[in-house]
Design a protein around this motif. Structure first.
Motif, PDB file in Angstrom:
ATOM      1  N   ALA A 106       0.826  -1.209   0.000  1.00  0.00           N
ATOM      2  CA  ALA A 106       0.000   0.000   0.000  1.00  0.00           C
ATOM      3  C   ALA A 106       0.859   1.257   0.000  1.00  0.00           C
ATOM      4  O   ALA A 106       0.579   2.216  -0.734  1.00  0.00           O
ATOM      5  N   VAL A 107       1.901   1.269   0.815  1.00  0.00           N
ATOM      6  CA  VAL A 107       2.784   2.439   0.868  1.00  0.00           C
ATOM      7  C   VAL A 107       3.483   2.633  -0.474  1.00  0.00           C
ATOM      8  O   VAL A 107       3.665   3.771  -0.936  1.00  0.00           O
ATOM      9  N   ALA A 108       3.869   1.530  -1.112  1.00  0.00           N
ATOM     10  CA  ALA A 108       4.476   1.639  -2.444  1.00  0.00           C
ATOM     11  C   ALA A 108       3.502   2.285  -3.426  1.00  0.00           C
ATOM     12  O   ALA A 108       3.908   3.094  -4.279  1.00  0.00           O
ATOM     13  N   GLY A 109       2.216   1.940  -3.307  1.00  0.00           N
ATOM     14  CA  GLY A 109       1.215   2.560  -4.172  1.00  0.00           C
ATOM     15  C   GLY A 109       1.089   4.052  -3.918  1.00  0.00           C
ATOM     16  O   GLY A 109       0.987   4.852  -4.859  1.00  0.00           O
ATOM     17  N   VAL A 110       1.116   4.464  -2.652  1.00  0.00           N
ATOM     18  CA  VAL A 110       1.041   5.891  -2.315  1.00  0.00           C
ATOM     19  C   VAL A 110       2.277   6.619  -2.828  1.00  0.00           C
ATOM     20  O   VAL A 110       2.179   7.728  -3.379  1.00  0.00           O
TER      21      VAL A 110
END
Length: 499
Positions: A184-188
């Motif tokens: 998820a953080v990679a997506g953000v």
């Protein structure tokens, strides 16, 4: 375009900026504390009443920290809705706000446990599109919200693959949750990298676009702490659009963008409404039907190939399309069509009838959505066609083309989110990101910033949705809002025709 980040649209003094930055940071810290006191921990009991939440261990402290923290975070974001002092300041402040939720337990939702169980099911040879996680035998089923334990997965095969890899590499529930948050953080981060390029292409200040899209409380609470798959889907969607905006008409770029957007759809199907507008962004030169078929064909072929490959490579074939039908099992007034259906049922009950209007109103809303999507695409197409005939400076043409396509895609996502059978707060991050990079007027940005601010206060740290406790008044208020908006839109049509 000059230096769009140099001068704010409104006065933002250093004191006001500092107050906003550290008030938001304090709010993020309080939300994290609330998460550890009473968040969506795996063994936390599921509360069904507000009284149960209040009388739980640390209940008053949990609710107090959550309410104050949410108020500080929403207020700080709203105070700079006209734009942060600079792009660098916006990124630094948003990053500070996202740090505390990074170390919090799951907040605002228990969906991440569903992701882990769906990944577990797939790694154990059970299709998550055929049975729910309880029937599959997932050992972490008790952590999943009861409404989703017997529901097939509504997500695409690429995300099921990511969830399965997280389960395999994590070695257990905690490890899987950590890796799902990393995804998820990679997506953000991917979204954050794409925002400046998209904003510059559309002639929008980066400091405003980045602030609205990244500092929104929905991002920290739901995309980072909640580890929702919307984060990776959103990041992939923005990357695909950025490639198209920068390299229209180039076959290799069109294929790359098609693959990336195909993966976004294979994470969450809502991204599919962006594809027709992405085809418009793919066109190089004059907008003609021949050019659209030529450049859009490369792009569409890559999207379809990506969906086919991911479906076959995961062994899930096209079963995931059937799983989408179960995404509307939940009924809450936060979805406008559902709220209208509730009010019709209430009115029918007063007359001694049981109309059961929710399914019918939802179906009518989906028909309306289809009409709106076609109308929005036609508006974008005709607007771009008019640019063929209008002689403007090259720099104006360069910003007008991507702005029209990005705005059309953002409006399409907004319509999809609002007219869908179910609405959850994190759904709003999809249209928010595109509208933030495509809306040039700060005043016009308020109409989509305000709903996101309201959506930020709809959940409690353990995943309890406040809509459960406000069904009747919420449905009435939402229906009244729908009527007001509909009347204003109808009245606006003659005024626009008169211009």
């Amino acid at each position: 375009m000059g230096e769009p980040d140099a001068v704010p649209d409104g006065p933002v003094g250093p004191v006001a900026a500092a107050v906003a930055r550290y008030a938001g940071l304090a709010g993020a810290v309080l939300l994290t504390i609330a998460g550890w006191l009473g968040g969506a921990l795996p063994d936390a009991p599921l509360r069904t009443t507000l009284a149960g939440l209040w009388h739980a261990a640390y209940g008053p402290w949990t609710l107090g920290c959550w309410l104050v923290g949410t108020g500080l975070l929403v207020g700080a974001w709203w105070s700079l809705r006209w734009g942060a002092p600079s792009g660098r300041w916006a990124y630094l402040t948003a990053g500070l706000w996202l740090l505390p939720p990074l170390f919090a337990p799951p907040l605002g939702s228990r969906d991440v446990y569903s992701y882990a169980c769906q990944g577990w099911s797939w790694t154990h040879g059970v299709s998550p599109y055929q049975v729910g996680v309880a029937a599959a035998g997932c050992p972490w089923t008790d952590a999943v919200s009861p409404i989703w334990r017997d529901t097939p997965a509504p997500y695409g095969p690429f995300f099921v693959l990511l969830a399965g890899l997280a389960v395999l590499a994590g070695g257990g529930l905690v490890g899987a949750l950590v890796l799902l948050r990393v995804v998820a953080v990679a997506g953000v981060l991917l979204a954050a990298l794409c925002l400046p390029g998209l904003a510059r292409a559309a002639g929008v200040p980066t400091r405003r676009a980045a602030w609205l899209a990244l500092a929104c409380p929905l991002v920290g609470v739901h995309l980072v702490a909640g580890a929702h798959n919307d984060a990776v889907g959103l990041g992939l969607m923005l990357l695909g659009l950025l490639v198209l905006v920068r390299y229209p008409g180039k076959p290799r770029a069109l294929v790359v963008a098609g693959v990336v957007l195909g993966l976004a759809v294979a994470v969450k199907a809502v991204a599919v409404v962006v594809l027709p507008f992405a085809a418009l962004a793919a066109v190089l030169g004059r907008y003609t039907w021949r050019a659209l078929l030529r450049d859009g064909g490369w792009h569409a072929g890559a999207v379809l190939a990506t969906l086919l490959v991911t479906s076959l490579a995961t062994g899930l074939r096209l079963e995931w399309v059937e799983g989408l039908a179960h995404s509307g099992d939940s009924q809450q007034w936060t979805s406008p069509p559902t709220a209208v259906g509730f009010v019709v049922d209430y009115a029918g009950a007063l007359l001694g009838r049981k109309p059961h209007a929710v399914p019918g109103v939802r179906l009518a809303a989906l028909v309306l959505l289809a009409v709106l999507l076609v109308a929005l695409w036609w508006w974008a197409w005709t607007a771009l066609r008019r640019l063929n005939e209008v002689r403007q400076r090259v720099i104006q043409m360069a910003s007008a083309r991507p702005r029209v396509t990005l705005l059309g895609a953002g409006l399409a996502l907004a319509a999809t989110v609002l007219l869908a059978p179910v609405f959850h707060p994190w759904y709003a991050t999809w249209p928010l990101a595109l509208l933030a990079v495509a809306t040039r007027s700060p005043a016009r940005a308020v109409w989509f910033v305000a709903p996101c601010a309201v959506a930020s206060v709809l959940t409690l740290p353990d995943g309890t949705n406040l809509a459960r406790f406000t069904k009747a008044p919420g449905a009435v208020l939402m229906t009244a809002l729908v009527v007001v908006v509909a009347v204003r839109l109808v009245r606006a049509v003659p005024a626009r025709r008169a211009r």
